[in-house]
Enzyme design. Structure first.
Site, PDB file in Angstrom:
ATOM      1  N   LEU A  91      -4.323  -2.247   4.395  1.00 41.81           N
ATOM      2  CA  LEU A  91      -4.901  -3.036   5.489  1.00 41.81           C
ATOM      3  C   LEU A  91      -5.372  -2.149   6.644  1.00 41.81           C
ATOM      4  O   LEU A  91      -6.262  -2.532   7.399  1.00 41.81           O
ATOM      5  CB  LEU A  91      -3.878  -4.060   5.988  1.00 41.81           C
TER       6      LEU A  91
ATOM      7  N   ILE B 167      -5.458  -5.563  -3.036  1.00 36.42           N
ATOM      8  CA  ILE B 167      -4.600  -4.647  -3.810  1.00 36.42           C
ATOM      9  C   ILE B 167      -5.481  -3.763  -4.695  1.00 36.42           C
ATOM     10  O   ILE B 167      -5.224  -2.572  -4.876  1.00 36.42           O
ATOM     11  CB  ILE B 167      -3.545  -5.434  -4.628  1.00 36.42           C
TER      12      ILE B 167
ATOM     13  N   ALA C 102      -2.059 -12.458  -5.580  1.00 43.18           N
ATOM     14  CA  ALA C 102      -3.010 -12.585  -6.687  1.00 43.18           C
ATOM     15  C   ALA C 102      -3.723 -11.255  -6.872  1.00 43.18           C
ATOM     16  O   ALA C 102      -4.121 -10.613  -5.897  1.00 43.18           O
ATOM     17  CB  ALA C 102      -4.026 -13.677  -6.387  1.00 43.18           C
TER      18      ALA C 102
ATOM     19  N   ALA D  83       0.830  -1.203   0.000  1.00 44.61           N
ATOM     20  CA  ALA D  83       0.000   0.000   0.000  1.00 44.61           C
ATOM     21  C   ALA D  83       0.871   1.262   0.000  1.00 44.61           C
ATOM     22  O   ALA D  83       0.612   2.208  -0.751  1.00 44.61           O
ATOM     23  CB  ALA D  83      -0.931   0.000   1.211  1.00 44.61           C
TER      24      ALA D  83
ATOM     25  N   GLN E 195     -12.525 -11.152 -31.619  1.00 45.87           N
ATOM     26  CA  GLN E 195     -12.940 -12.241 -30.718  1.00 45.87           C
ATOM     27  C   GLN E 195     -12.071 -12.285 -29.466  1.00 45.87           C
ATOM     28  O   GLN E 195     -12.451 -12.876 -28.468  1.00 45.87           O
ATOM     29  CB  GLN E 195     -12.825 -13.569 -31.460  1.00 45.87           C
TER      30      GLN E 195
ATOM     31  N   LYS F 244      -2.783 -14.425 -14.978  1.00 49.37           N
ATOM     32  CA  LYS F 244      -3.979 -14.924 -14.301  1.00 49.37           C
ATOM     33  C   LYS F 244      -5.214 -14.565 -15.133  1.00 49.37           C
ATOM     34  O   LYS F 244      -5.480 -13.389 -15.369  1.00 49.37           O
ATOM     35  CB  LYS F 244      -4.054 -14.283 -12.900  1.00 49.37           C
TER      36      LYS F 244
ATOM     37  N   THR G 207      -8.989  -9.014  -3.720  1.00 45.68           N
ATOM     38  CA  THR G 207      -9.490  -7.640  -3.813  1.00 45.68           C
ATOM     39  C   THR G 207      -8.682  -6.592  -3.051  1.00 45.68           C
ATOM     40  O   THR G 207      -8.912  -5.401  -3.231  1.00 45.68           O
ATOM     41  CB  THR G 207     -10.949  -7.593  -3.313  1.00 45.68           C
TER      42      THR G 207
ATOM     43  N   ILE H  77       3.639  -7.404   5.541  1.00 46.02           N
ATOM     44  CA  ILE H  77       2.858  -8.627   5.755  1.00 46.02           C
ATOM     45  C   ILE H  77       3.330  -9.760   4.839  1.00 46.02           C
ATOM     46  O   ILE H  77       3.207 -10.940   5.173  1.00 46.02           O
ATOM     47  CB  ILE H  77       1.343  -8.359   5.614  1.00 46.02           C
TER      48      ILE H  77
HETATM   49  P1  FAD Z   1       1.862  -4.162   5.397  1.00 49.96           P
HETATM   50  O1  FAD Z   1       2.399  -5.007   4.295  1.00 49.96           O
HETATM   51  O2  FAD Z   1       1.624  -4.778   6.705  1.00 49.96           O
HETATM   52  O3  FAD Z   1       2.805  -2.914   5.528  1.00 49.96           O
HETATM   53  C1  FAD Z   1       2.833  -2.125   6.693  1.00 49.96           C
HETATM   54  C2  FAD Z   1       4.026  -1.197   6.657  1.00 49.96           C
HETATM   55  O4  FAD Z   1       3.982  -0.362   7.803  1.00 49.96           O
HETATM   56  C3  FAD Z   1       5.369  -1.918   6.686  1.00 49.96           C
HETATM   57  O5  FAD Z   1       6.277  -1.265   5.847  1.00 49.96           O
HETATM   58  C4  FAD Z   1       5.819  -1.738   8.136  1.00 49.96           C
HETATM   59  O6  FAD Z   1       7.213  -1.772   8.280  1.00 49.96           O
HETATM   60  C5  FAD Z   1       5.243  -0.366   8.435  1.00 49.96           C
HETATM   61  N1  FAD Z   1       5.071  -0.120   9.869  1.00 49.96           N
HETATM   62  C6  FAD Z   1       4.146  -0.660  10.705  1.00 49.96           C
HETATM   63  N2  FAD Z   1       4.358  -0.214  11.960  1.00 49.96           N
HETATM   64  C7  FAD Z   1       5.408   0.636  11.917  1.00 49.96           C
HETATM   65  C8  FAD Z   1       6.114   1.406  12.894  1.00 49.96           C
HETATM   66  N3  FAD Z   1       5.790   1.416  14.196  1.00 49.96           N
HETATM   67  N4  FAD Z   1       7.171   2.124  12.464  1.00 49.96           N
HETATM   68  C9  FAD Z   1       7.537   2.150  11.167  1.00 49.96           C
HETATM   69  N5  FAD Z   1       6.908   1.443  10.204  1.00 49.96           N
HETATM   70  C10 FAD Z   1       5.867   0.699  10.588  1.00 49.96           C
HETATM   71  N6  FAD Z   1      -4.262  -9.006  -1.388  1.00 49.96           N
HETATM   72  C11 FAD Z   1      -4.443  -9.224  -2.696  1.00 49.96           C
HETATM   73  O7  FAD Z   1      -4.741  -8.290  -3.426  1.00 49.96           O
HETATM   74  N7  FAD Z   1      -4.288 -10.486  -3.206  1.00 49.96           N
HETATM   75  C12 FAD Z   1      -4.009 -11.556  -2.439  1.00 49.96           C
HETATM   76  O8  FAD Z   1      -3.852 -12.657  -2.954  1.00 49.96           O
HETATM   77  C13 FAD Z   1      -3.888 -11.363  -1.045  1.00 49.96           C
HETATM   78  N8  FAD Z   1      -3.645 -12.405  -0.205  1.00 49.96           N
HETATM   79  C14 FAD Z   1      -3.621 -12.177   1.142  1.00 49.96           C
HETATM   80  C15 FAD Z   1      -3.528 -13.249   2.022  1.00 49.96           C
HETATM   81  C16 FAD Z   1      -3.577 -13.042   3.400  1.00 49.96           C
HETATM   82  C17 FAD Z   1      -3.542 -14.207   4.334  1.00 49.96           C
HETATM   83  C18 FAD Z   1      -3.643 -11.731   3.911  1.00 49.96           C
HETATM   84  C19 FAD Z   1      -3.660 -11.482   5.372  1.00 49.96           C
HETATM   85  C20 FAD Z   1      -3.696 -10.654   3.037  1.00 49.96           C
HETATM   86  C21 FAD Z   1      -3.715 -10.863   1.666  1.00 49.96           C
HETATM   87  N9  FAD Z   1      -3.847  -9.803   0.780  1.00 49.96           N
HETATM   88  C22 FAD Z   1      -4.009 -10.033  -0.553  1.00 49.96           C
HETATM   89  C23 FAD Z   1      -3.802  -8.420   1.267  1.00 49.96           C
HETATM   90  C24 FAD Z   1      -2.426  -7.825   0.981  1.00 49.96           C
HETATM   91  O9  FAD Z   1      -1.430  -8.589   1.585  1.00 49.96           O
HETATM   92  C25 FAD Z   1      -2.363  -6.391   1.481  1.00 49.96           C
HETATM   93  O10 FAD Z   1      -3.465  -5.666   1.012  1.00 49.96           O
HETATM   94  C26 FAD Z   1      -1.139  -5.676   0.991  1.00 49.96           C
HETATM   95  O11 FAD Z   1      -0.005  -6.417   1.241  1.00 49.96           O
HETATM   96  C27 FAD Z   1      -1.016  -4.315   1.603  1.00 49.96           C
HETATM   97  O12 FAD Z   1      -0.567  -4.377   2.913  1.00 49.96           O
HETATM   98  P2  FAD Z   1      -0.192  -3.010   3.616  1.00 49.96           P
HETATM   99  O13 FAD Z   1       0.842  -2.320   2.787  1.00 49.96           O
HETATM  100  O14 FAD Z   1      -1.440  -2.295   3.924  1.00 49.96           O
HETATM  101  O15 FAD Z   1       0.414  -3.472   5.005  1.00 49.96           O
END
Ligand code: FAD
Length: 507
Positions: free
Chosen positions: A340, A353, A55, A20, A155, A83, A351, A50
């Protein structure tokens, strides 16, 4: 101009550098390339990301296309495969199998949906499945891939495609893009969030080493914890657990088996209290089990997951608890939550991403100045809430329509009351074979049709206008459509061959 005359946002601080955070940074750098806007990402390599989210749906290609990135470059950089849709196994009982493709079924005639013609034929005893009229589903089932044509009436214009990608490599790719465009990056742990005493707006982040990072607008991309939107600003969370009982996942990576061709679809297989994903990448595969911890212990979950990986495990399985639902307000004061931190729906239809993409689009379209006018926040929050609710309903549909009889989990899901918005959809479909269209829907009628058909829910009637067509002509036309699709599939190369063509060294 002094500060009072010029209320423009001068600096944006993006809190977090996961998918994100870097998607937001890259998109804002591109959007504001000539404006004097300072963009900073604060992330902590100690905390990490995370690390799942592999996908996607076809909108991802529009997202990076706007940045000027090409499919083949992104695919090489992220070890991606193609995909064409999602293959659902065992959801309607053992052995059931259908594909939700990205694309259309057949051709509508005189404004009447193709499925009405198909329903009439089905009732008349024609056994050809709906999937025989979807080029996307047929290519996926055959392990084939070619690029669609953007020019109807070709097509090849009736299907679309997305990527399976390595989320870590995707974030790195976007980081390089954003940094090349002037985005600053700070690698440090955020210790606290400082609010302005007069109005409770965010003033700064305090880092572990005591430094402060000030900004006008903060984009909370800190993941599930919602460091700014939740922990600092106290915005609540609307829990959707009563409709979506899964609340944990195990994720594990596996090796590609030599000789195994990567499938051009995501595989999702129903298990006793949840479902398992399988996502083929070029260098490895992603696997995981999404499950209800009220119905399945961790040991049971692992026992269901591990024997069915796409190859030998490369990593230890990692447990990820989650809570389905959405942040009550995605935008509060001077903080916008994207990713998230704004909410989560299990990844059954890939969904998350896509919701990041629409969050970014919305932020660009409603970009505020330092007065943060309330109508801007209200509109952003309204659009975000409605869009997430529509995705929620689509995911609930899969649980509601399941036909498994083996466990309480599936029986309970079938019997649960669903949101009124979904009830209306199902009711209109069964009464008239039509689709209620709400605003901000991510999934179009063809996707709803794929799920209704996959789970065997059919309307009581087809559109009566279809009866005006000569039955012999209708039968001939449908047979011709099927033959055209079968012919196109036969002439299309294997998915593996397409991938090899991307990388001259590998072909
Ligand atoms: P994160 O990846 O958690 O990033 C958080 C960031 O904040 C990191 O850089 C971290 O270092 C930083 N941070 C947090 N706290 C601090 C702090 N105190 N100080 C400094 N930095 C901090 N989405 C899809 O579209 N397709 C999929 O197939 C899919 N599969 C998934 C499967 C599972 C089991 C799960 C749980 C999620 C899935 N998702 C999927 C969702 C997808 O993983 C997330 O939408 C995407 O990775 C975005 O995550 P994020 O960047 O919001 O959070």
């Amino acid at each position: 101009m002094d500060e009072i005359d010029d209320p423009r946002i001068r600096s944006v601080v993006i809190v977090g550098g996961g998918t994100a955070g870097w998607m937001t940074a890259a998109a804002l750098v591109q959007h504001f390339r000539t404006a004097p806007l300072k963009i900073t990402v604060v992330e902590s390599s100690d905390i990490g990301t995370i690390g799942v989210g592999e996908a996607t749906i076809p909108t991802i290609r529009r997202f990076y296309g706007q940045l000027g990135l090409r499919d083949d470059d992104v695919m090489r950089a992220t070890q991606a495969t193609c995909k064409l849709g999602i293959r659902f196994l065992d959801w309607s009982g053992p052995g059931s199998d259908f594909i939700h493709p990205f694309g259309l079924y057949g051709q509508d005639v005189k404004g009447i949906g193709f499925h009405h013609y198909w329903l009439k034929q089905r009732r008349a005893g024609d056994a050809a499945p709906l999937a025989a009229y979807s080029l996307g589903a047929a290519l996926a089932a055959g392990g084939k891939f070619t690029l669609p044509s953007p020019h109807p009436p070709s097509q090849l214009s009736v299907f679309d495609w997305a990527l399976h990608l390595d989320a870590g490599l995707f974030a790195q790719h976007l980081r390089a893009y954003a940094e090349a465009g002037g985005c600053a990056r700070i690698d440090a742990r955020i210790r606290s969030v400082e609010l302005r005493p007069e109005d409770g707006f965010v003033r700064a982040l305090t880092l572990d080493d005591g430094r402060e990072v000030e900004g006008d607008l903060f984009v909370d991309c800190s993941g599930f914890k919602g460091l700014v939107i939740g922990e600092a600003l106290g915005v609540g969370f609307e829990d959707w657990g009563r409709w979506l009982p899964c609340d944990a996942a195990y994720a594990v990576q596996s090796e590609n088996r030599p000789g195994d061709a990567p499938a051009p679809f995501t595989r999702v297989t129903a298990r006793s209290a949840g479902w398992q994903w399988g996502i083929p990448l070029r260098h490895r595969a992603g696997n995981g089990l999404v499950f209800s911890s009220a119905h399945l212990s961790d040991d049971q979950a692992l026992a269901e997951l591990m024997p069915h990986l796409l190859g030998d495990p490369l990593t230890e399985p990692r447990r990820i608890p989650f809570r389905p639902g959405r942040r009550s307000q995605a935008w509060a004061k001077n903080c916008v939550a994207i990713g998230l931190s704004s909410g989560f729906l299990e990844p059954l239809e890939s969904t998350s991403i896509a919701l990041i993409e629409t969050g970014i689009e919305r932020l660009k379209a409603l970009f505020p100045d330092r007065r943060f006018a309330q109508p801007i926040l209200d509109e952003f929050n309204d659009q975000t809430a409605r869009e997430m609710e529509r995705v929620r309903d689509f995911i609930i549909l899969h649980y509601k329509l399941n036909r498994r009889t083996d466990t309480d989990f599936w029986r309970d899901c079938r019997e649960m009351p669903v949101p009124e918005t979904l009830e209306r959809k199902i009711a209109l479909w069964t009464a008239r074979g039509q689709f209620v269209r709400y605003r901000w829907e991510m999934f179009h009628p063809a996707s709803w049709l794929a799920i209704y058909d996959g789970f065997g829910l059919y309307p009581d009637h087809h559109d009566p206008a279809v009866d005006a067509m000569d039955p012999a002509y209708l039968a001939r036309s449908l047979a011709e459509m099927r033959a055209n699709i079968a012919d196109l599939v036969a002439r299309t190369p294997e998915h593996a061959q397409f991938l090899a063509g991307l990388d001259p060294a590998a072909s």
